[in-house]
Motif scaffolding. Structure first.
Motif, PDB file in Angstrom:
ATOM      1  N   LEU A 140       0.841  -1.198   0.000  1.00 50.36           N
ATOM      2  CA  LEU A 140       0.000   0.000   0.000  1.00 50.36           C
ATOM      3  C   LEU A 140       0.879   1.253   0.000  1.00 50.36           C
ATOM      4  CD1 LEU A 140      -2.923   1.219   0.332  1.00 50.36           C
ATOM      5  CD2 LEU A 140      -2.412   1.315   2.757  1.00 50.36           C
ATOM      6  N   GLY A 141       1.876   1.261   0.908  1.00 51.88           N
ATOM      7  CA  GLY A 141       2.796   2.400   0.950  1.00 51.88           C
ATOM      8  C   GLY A 141       3.569   2.514  -0.348  1.00 51.88           C
ATOM      9  N   TRP A 142       3.959   1.388  -0.893  1.00 49.03           N
ATOM     10  CA  TRP A 142       4.726   1.307  -2.146  1.00 49.03           C
ATOM     11  C   TRP A 142       3.969   1.979  -3.274  1.00 49.03           C
ATOM     12  CZ3 TRP A 142       9.489  -1.127  -2.734  1.00 49.03           C
ATOM     13  CH2 TRP A 142       9.887  -1.475  -4.016  1.00 49.03           C
ATOM     14  N   GLU A 143       2.668   1.664  -3.396  1.00 38.55           N
ATOM     15  CA  GLU A 143       1.853   2.275  -4.445  1.00 38.55           C
ATOM     16  C   GLU A 143       1.594   3.741  -4.127  1.00 38.55           C
ATOM     17  OE1 GLU A 143       0.723   0.776  -7.361  1.00 38.55           O
ATOM     18  OE2 GLU A 143       2.139  -0.728  -6.725  1.00 38.55           O
ATOM     19  N   GLY A 144       1.432   4.035  -2.832  1.00 45.28           N
ATOM     20  CA  GLY A 144       1.176   5.425  -2.437  1.00 45.28           C
ATOM     21  C   GLY A 144       2.320   6.334  -2.831  1.00 45.28           C
ATOM     22  N   VAL A 145       3.569   5.906  -2.577  1.00 45.15           N
ATOM     23  CA  VAL A 145       4.698   6.764  -2.942  1.00 45.15           C
ATOM     24  C   VAL A 145       4.788   6.902  -4.456  1.00 45.15           C
ATOM     25  CG1 VAL A 145       6.033   6.395  -0.859  1.00 45.15           C
ATOM     26  CG2 VAL A 145       6.364   4.870  -2.783  1.00 45.15           C
ATOM     27  N   GLY A 146       4.421   5.834  -5.194  1.00 43.91           N
ATOM     28  CA  GLY A 146       4.439   5.928  -6.654  1.00 43.91           C
ATOM     29  C   GLY A 146       3.445   6.966  -7.143  1.00 43.91           C
ATOM     30  N   LEU A 147       2.265   6.966  -6.531  1.00 46.36           N
ATOM     31  CA  LEU A 147       1.228   7.935  -6.906  1.00 46.36           C
ATOM     32  C   LEU A 147       1.705   9.362  -6.631  1.00 46.36           C
ATOM     33  CD1 LEU A 147      -1.704   8.449  -7.782  1.00 46.36           C
ATOM     34  CD2 LEU A 147      -2.319   8.347  -5.379  1.00 46.36           C
ATOM     35  N   CYS A 148       2.301   9.574  -5.431  1.00 45.36           N
ATOM     36  CA  CYS A 148       2.757  10.918  -5.078  1.00 45.36           C
ATOM     37  C   CYS A 148       3.875  11.345  -6.013  1.00 45.36           C
ATOM     38  CB  CYS A 148       3.242  10.964  -3.639  1.00 45.36           C
ATOM     39  SG  CYS A 148       1.937  10.611  -2.474  1.00 45.36           S
ATOM     40  N   SER A 149       4.740  10.404  -6.362  1.00 42.94           N
ATOM     41  CA  SER A 149       5.809  10.704  -7.311  1.00 42.94           C
ATOM     42  C   SER A 149       5.206  11.194  -8.623  1.00 42.94           C
ATOM     43  CB  SER A 149       6.639   9.442  -7.527  1.00 42.94           C
ATOM     44  OG  SER A 149       7.486   9.579  -8.625  1.00 42.94           O
ATOM     45  N   TYR A 150       4.161  10.504  -9.090  1.00 41.65           N
ATOM     46  CA  TYR A 150       3.475  10.909 -10.327  1.00 41.65           C
ATOM     47  C   TYR A 150       2.926  12.327 -10.192  1.00 41.65           C
ATOM     48  CZ  TYR A 150      -0.298  11.217 -13.717  1.00 41.65           C
ATOM     49  OH  TYR A 150      -1.141  11.637 -14.699  1.00 41.65           O
ATOM     50  N   GLY A 151       2.232  12.575  -9.073  1.00 43.15           N
ATOM     51  CA  GLY A 151       1.617  13.885  -8.897  1.00 43.15           C
ATOM     52  C   GLY A 151       2.625  15.007  -8.825  1.00 43.15           C
ATOM     53  N   ALA A 169       7.179   7.928 -15.705  1.00 48.69           N
ATOM     54  CA  ALA A 169       7.602   7.424 -14.402  1.00 48.69           C
ATOM     55  C   ALA A 169       6.556   6.469 -13.845  1.00 48.69           C
ATOM     56  CB  ALA A 169       7.818   8.586 -13.441  1.00 48.69           C
ATOM     57  N   PHE A 170       5.290   6.849 -13.994  1.00 52.00           N
ATOM     58  CA  PHE A 170       4.215   6.033 -13.438  1.00 52.00           C
ATOM     59  C   PHE A 170       4.155   4.676 -14.139  1.00 52.00           C
ATOM     60  CE2 PHE A 170      -0.298   5.061 -12.530  1.00 52.00           C
ATOM     61  CZ  PHE A 170      -0.248   5.238 -11.167  1.00 52.00           C
ATOM     62  N   VAL A 171       4.224   4.692 -15.468  1.00 48.88           N
ATOM     63  CA  VAL A 171       4.068   3.442 -16.219  1.00 48.88           C
ATOM     64  C   VAL A 171       5.270   2.519 -15.988  1.00 48.88           C
ATOM     65  CG1 VAL A 171       3.947   2.464 -18.522  1.00 48.88           C
ATOM     66  CG2 VAL A 171       2.554   4.422 -17.941  1.00 48.88           C
ATOM     67  N   VAL A 172       6.488   3.094 -16.041  1.00 51.13           N
ATOM     68  CA  VAL A 172       7.667   2.233 -15.919  1.00 51.13           C
ATOM     69  C   VAL A 172       7.741   1.615 -14.513  1.00 51.13           C
ATOM     70  CG1 VAL A 172      10.170   2.164 -15.987  1.00 51.13           C
ATOM     71  CG2 VAL A 172       8.938   3.481 -17.679  1.00 51.13           C
ATOM     72  N   THR A 173       7.469   2.429 -13.477  1.00 51.86           N
ATOM     73  CA  THR A 173       7.502   1.830 -12.134  1.00 51.86           C
ATOM     74  C   THR A 173       6.351   0.851 -11.973  1.00 51.86           C
ATOM     75  OG1 THR A 173       6.332   3.739 -11.293  1.00 51.86           O
ATOM     76  CG2 THR A 173       8.685   3.704 -10.950  1.00 51.86           C
ATOM     77  N   ARG A 174       5.269   1.091 -12.698  1.00 51.10           N
ATOM     78  CA  ARG A 174       4.131   0.168 -12.586  1.00 51.10           C
ATOM     79  C   ARG A 174       4.491  -1.222 -13.118  1.00 51.10           C
ATOM     80  NH1 ARG A 174       0.243   2.164 -10.301  1.00 51.10           N
ATOM     81  NH2 ARG A 174       2.252   2.749  -9.499  1.00 51.10           N
ATOM     82  N   ILE A 175       5.359  -1.259 -14.134  1.00 52.08           N
ATOM     83  CA  ILE A 175       5.797  -2.559 -14.639  1.00 52.08           C
ATOM     84  C   ILE A 175       6.484  -3.326 -13.512  1.00 52.08           C
ATOM     85  CG2 ILE A 175       7.351  -3.703 -16.257  1.00 52.08           C
ATOM     86  CD1 ILE A 175       6.872  -1.297 -18.134  1.00 52.08           C
ATOM     87  N   GLY A 176       7.357  -2.624 -12.776  1.00 52.60           N
ATOM     88  CA  GLY A 176       7.998  -3.260 -11.634  1.00 52.60           C
ATOM     89  C   GLY A 176       6.983  -3.663 -10.579  1.00 52.60           C
ATOM     90  N   VAL A 178       3.945  -4.557 -10.921  1.00 52.87           N
ATOM     91  CA  VAL A 178       3.212  -5.769 -11.299  1.00 52.87           C
ATOM     92  C   VAL A 178       4.021  -7.007 -10.894  1.00 52.87           C
ATOM     93  CG1 VAL A 178       2.378  -7.123 -13.237  1.00 52.87           C
ATOM     94  CG2 VAL A 178       1.916  -4.695 -13.137  1.00 52.87           C
ATOM     95  N   PHE A 179       5.340  -6.930 -11.137  1.00 49.10           N
ATOM     96  CA  PHE A 179       6.195  -8.054 -10.719  1.00 49.10           C
ATOM     97  C   PHE A 179       6.109  -8.254  -9.211  1.00 49.10           C
ATOM     98  CE2 PHE A 179       8.532  -7.232 -14.745  1.00 49.10           C
ATOM     99  CZ  PHE A 179       8.380  -8.496 -15.262  1.00 49.10           C
ATOM    100  N   LEU A 180       6.175  -7.143  -8.483  1.00 49.14           N
ATOM    101  CA  LEU A 180       6.117  -7.249  -7.024  1.00 49.14           C
ATOM    102  C   LEU A 180       4.792  -7.866  -6.587  1.00 49.14           C
ATOM    103  CD1 LEU A 180       7.282  -6.753  -4.262  1.00 49.14           C
ATOM    104  CD2 LEU A 180       6.420  -4.432  -4.337  1.00 49.14           C
ATOM    105  N   ALA A 181       3.690  -7.424  -7.218  1.00 52.59           N
ATOM    106  CA  ALA A 181       2.384  -7.967  -6.856  1.00 52.59           C
ATOM    107  C   ALA A 181       2.342  -9.470  -7.121  1.00 52.59           C
ATOM    108  CB  ALA A 181       1.282  -7.244  -7.643  1.00 52.59           C
ATOM    109  N   LEU A 182       2.878  -9.876  -8.285  1.00 55.77           N
ATOM    110  CA  LEU A 182       2.919 -11.310  -8.594  1.00 55.77           C
ATOM    111  C   LEU A 182       3.756 -12.049  -7.544  1.00 55.77           C
ATOM    112  CD1 LEU A 182       3.390 -11.248 -12.457  1.00 55.77           C
ATOM    113  CD2 LEU A 182       1.350 -11.866 -11.188  1.00 55.77           C
ATOM    114  N   GLY A 183       4.860 -11.412  -7.131  1.00 57.95           N
ATOM    115  CA  GLY A 183       5.699 -12.016  -6.100  1.00 57.95           C
ATOM    116  C   GLY A 183       4.919 -12.219  -4.813  1.00 57.95           C
ATOM    117  N   GLY A 224      10.121  -5.665  -8.754  1.00 58.70           N
ATOM    118  CA  GLY A 224       9.526  -4.480  -8.145  1.00 58.70           C
ATOM    119  C   GLY A 224      10.584  -3.513  -7.672  1.00 58.70           C
ATOM    120  N   ALA A 225      11.638  -4.054  -7.041  1.00 59.32           N
ATOM    121  CA  ALA A 225      12.689  -3.187  -6.508  1.00 59.32           C
ATOM    122  C   ALA A 225      13.409  -2.446  -7.634  1.00 59.32           C
ATOM    123  CB  ALA A 225      13.682  -4.014  -5.701  1.00 59.32           C
ATOM    124  N   LEU A 226      13.615  -3.111  -8.771  1.00 57.62           N
ATOM    125  CA  LEU A 226      14.309  -2.472  -9.894  1.00 57.62           C
ATOM    126  C   LEU A 226      13.516  -1.281 -10.416  1.00 57.62           C
ATOM    127  CD1 LEU A 226      15.635  -5.456 -12.044  1.00 57.62           C
ATOM    128  CD2 LEU A 226      16.850  -4.069 -10.381  1.00 57.62           C
TER     129      LEU A 226
END
Lengths: 622, 102
Positions: A140-151, A169-176, A178-183, A224-226
């Protein structure tokens, strides 16, 4: 128990966000700044209280159950240990100084309330990320920081390029992500829990070392980390992210969010130790990233892009440390890097504002006498970045990383690290010389307006400068007990040799840069102007062409397929109801002609029809 | 009162109603439209009275009072609308106020 300060430390930023967001523009810039900076200041005090009250070990508290579906019962639970406290201190401490500086930097900008609302939300999300005791809360925090980064990258949203950078930035980190979510799915499926402590306890029982499942889980988490930490190959978003305001770059894209990947791997160290091949991959990716980014930093003209590539390079060192199993060294470098890179970015911000948003090195220059505070910040921060022996914070952490690589007998990685140290020296000297020395390249640089505010301009820079010296390395508490033993903890042979090598690399970089840029300037310009030298410059300037490669290999085929699919025949069927509805609409619109008499006629006709129908209906006739 | 057969009263009511309806549909002046409406209301009221008389039921008389009240209210609203129409368009032509489309 120390629940109160820990909970307060992330509730203050949340309250700040809510107040700012719901004020809906009723607060003036001054009130917004006070709330935005104050909330993080209070969070820093709460963190200090938590650090003072921490008795050692891991203290957990479950606030409530978040979701309860059968066996899946993630909680809103916090786990406070040394690692979490170090991260909290960096986030709120460095974060507070950056917020304070932002009060100076953002003066006169439109939408200050929005800026602070996003910044506070970012601090809140980042705190959740490091405090969560289960992977779902972390996510949750991981996605939250991504959202704030986008904004915040898209803060100046009226420029199309800024919006594009935010989107990228949003799309490329989102690819990561997705991997994290699968993990996370895999971990839950195999281990039946997302609680971090339980995962780390169960994984070695159920998975053999080097088994396929362990490798796959570690690989997905690494993906995800990458993405988050801008490492090869998901690194292309970070340089473009510099489109945001400079305090954002300092907080999100240097000190905290981009190091979340390092935190994640350090937190899940047990999982990665089960997958030695993935560990090796982590180290190799770190080494490759640090070299690629260091070469790219050599050929940038925008001071913020130089710093962006150097951030990528320094995070490469952290991954490199993680890869050889030196988790403590990685977190140590994370902390010192947060200090000196925040200092460098804020000093760059001071230069940029003083020179009316000029950030091209070709148009700056000769500023060192006119902007002494920013110059001091650059010199101290640069020294830490180069890892100047003994006096800088960066030396102690980078030395530790290189020593661990040597102790782990990863000679290839060690050589990459030493080469990176030389390159770091060269691009740092180039950055400082290009910005502060030589002839001013424009009127803005000839007549800068230095920042004069003691509290919001000088104070953050001076405090960060002090932390970037050896003092910053001293106050790092060390997390030795928290992580598995690192390779260099038990042996001592060769440590002195390594230190000499590391010092030599840093000083060689500085000397080489001094010789190149001060003595052989015209020779250097000649080389980069034509032939192979110019080609190499162009290649490095575009960071080895990853953007162009991804554009051709992924983005364009994707857009092409989208264009093709736009006119497919299934879509025609889907559009049929819409067409019919539109035809009816056209007919009925015509009947609404605004003439009351025709309405009356239609009404009479309708009434007549209904009466006739009633009269003629079987059994209904009167 | 017994002199007039119920049919005659009802036929008169129907004729009045038809006249009013025709006026409503054909007249362009709002004044005449309102008058047509009054005629239609009164024709209906007449039908109530005739029916009440024929069957000796008082309900029809009560309905008549209600219809008269309704007609008064309708006239006041209609006249207010008519004044507004005149002030806006300087005309009583209903078709002038046909700007609403779709």
């Amino acid at each position: 128990m120390m629940v109160t300060p820990v909970v307060l430390s992330f509730l203050f930023p949340l309250m700040g966000t809510l107040i700012l967001a719901f004020s809906a523009g009723r607060l003036g810039p001054r009130a917004s700044s006070v709330i935005g900076v104050g909330s993080v200041g209070l969070a820093a005090l709460a963190t200090l209280w938590a650090v003072m009250g921490h008795g050692g070990g891991t203290e957990g508290v479950t606030l409530w159950t978040w979701i309860a579906v059968g066996d899946f019962q993630p909680t809103i639970g916090l786990a406070v240990d040394g690692l979490a406290l170090v991260m909290m201190s960096v986030i709120t401490g460095v974060g507070f100084l950056i917020h304070l500086f932002a009060a100076w930097y953002m003066t006169g900008e439109a939408g200050i309330t929005r800026f602070y609302a996003w910044m506070n939300l970012f601090v809140f999300s980042m705190m959740l990320l490091v405090l969560g005791d289960n992977l779902l809360l972390l996510f949750l925090g991981w996605e939250g920081v991504g959202l704030c980064s986008y904004g915040l990258i898209g803060y100046y949203y009226q420029g199309l390029d800024n919006a594009r950078a935010a989107f990228k930035a949003f799309v490329v980190t989102r690819i990561g992500d997705v991997f994290l979510a699968l993990g996370l799915f895999l971990i839950f499926m195999e281990l039946g829990t997302l609680d971090i402590a339980t995962v780390l306890a169960r994984a070695p029982e159920l998975w053999a070392e080097g088994s396929a499942t362990a490798n796959l889980a570690a690989l997905l988490v690494l993906g995800g980390a990458l993405g988050k930490s801008a490492q090869v190959p998901l690194h292309t978003w970070l340089p473009d992210a510099m489109a945001g305001p400079t305090p954002v770059s300092a907080l999100i894209h240097a000190a905290t969010m981009v190091t979340a990947g390092v935190y994640l791997i350090a937190r899940l160290n047990g999982l990665f130790l089960l997958a030695p091949d993935v560990m090796l991959l982590v180290g190799v990716i770190g080494a490759v990233s640090l070299l690629l980014a260091a070469f790219a930093a050599l050929a940038q003209t925008d001071i913020k892009r130089v710093l962006a590539y150097s951030t990528m390079s320094q995070i490469g060192y952290m991954f490199f440390a993680l890869g050889v199993g030196a988790f403590d060294a990685a977190i140590f470098h994370l902390v010192t890097h947060a200090f000196f890179k925040a200092l460098l970015f804020l000093s760059a911000g001071a230069v940029i504002i003083s020179c009316h948003h000029e950030q091209d090195m070709g148009k700056l220059g000769g500023l060192w006498r006119k902007l002494p505070v920013a110059y001091g910040g650059f010199v101290v921060g640069g020294a830490a970045l180069v890892a100047l022996p003994l006096v800088s914070a960066g030396f102690f952490s980078k030395d530790e990383i290189l020593w661990q690589a040597m102790a782990a007998e990863r000679t290839g990685l060690l050589i990459a690290g030493l080469l990176g140290a030389v390159l770091t020296g060269i691009y740092t000297v180039r950055l400082i010389l290009g910005t502060f020395h030589g002839e001013p390249g424009s009127d803005h640089a000839r007549h800068p307006e230095p920042g004069t505010s003691v509290f919001t301009h000088h104070l953050p820079l001076v405090v960060l400068a002090v932390l970037s010296t050896f003092i910053g390395a001293w106050i790092y508490p060390g997390l030795g007990g928290l992580f598995p033993e690192a390779p260099g903890d038990t042996v001592e042979t060769g440590h002195t040799l390594l230190q000499v090598l590391a010092m030599g690399a840093a000083i060689a970089g500085l000397a080489l840069a001094g010789w190149l840029f001060l003595m052989r300037r015209s020779w250097l310009d000649n080389i980069t102007d034509k032939g192979a030298g110019a080609g190499l410059w162009k290649l490095w300037h575009h960071a080895w062409g990853f953007d162009a490669l991804f554009d051709r290999a992924l983005v364009r085929p994707w857009q092409w397929s989208v264009r093709m699919l736009r006119f497919d025949f299934i879509n025609l069927f889907m559009n049929l109801p819409a067409l019919i509805a539109r035809a009816f609409n056209a007919g009925l619109v015509r009947s609404q002609n605004g003439r009351t008499r025709s309405y009356a006629v239609v009404m009479v006709f309708g009434t007549t029809v209904i009466l006739l129908a009633l009269a003629l209906a079987p059994g209904g006739g009167a | 009162m017994n002199g007039i057969p119920m049919e005659h009263g009802l036929i008169l009511a129907s004729i009045l109603f038809s006249l009013g309806l025709a006026g409503l549909m054909l007249r362009r002046s709002m004044l005449f439209v309102l008058m047509s409406l009054e005629v239609m209301l009164n024709s209906a009221a007449l039908a109530f009275v005739v029916g009440a008389t024929a069957w000796n039921q008082p309900d029809g008389q009560a309905m008549f009072l209600l219809v008269i009240t309704l007609a008064a209210a309708e006239a006041s609203v209609g006249l207010a609308l008519m004044i507004q129409l005149y002030q806006r368009y300087r005309s009583l032509d209903l078709d002038a106020a046909s700007r609403m489309r779709g």
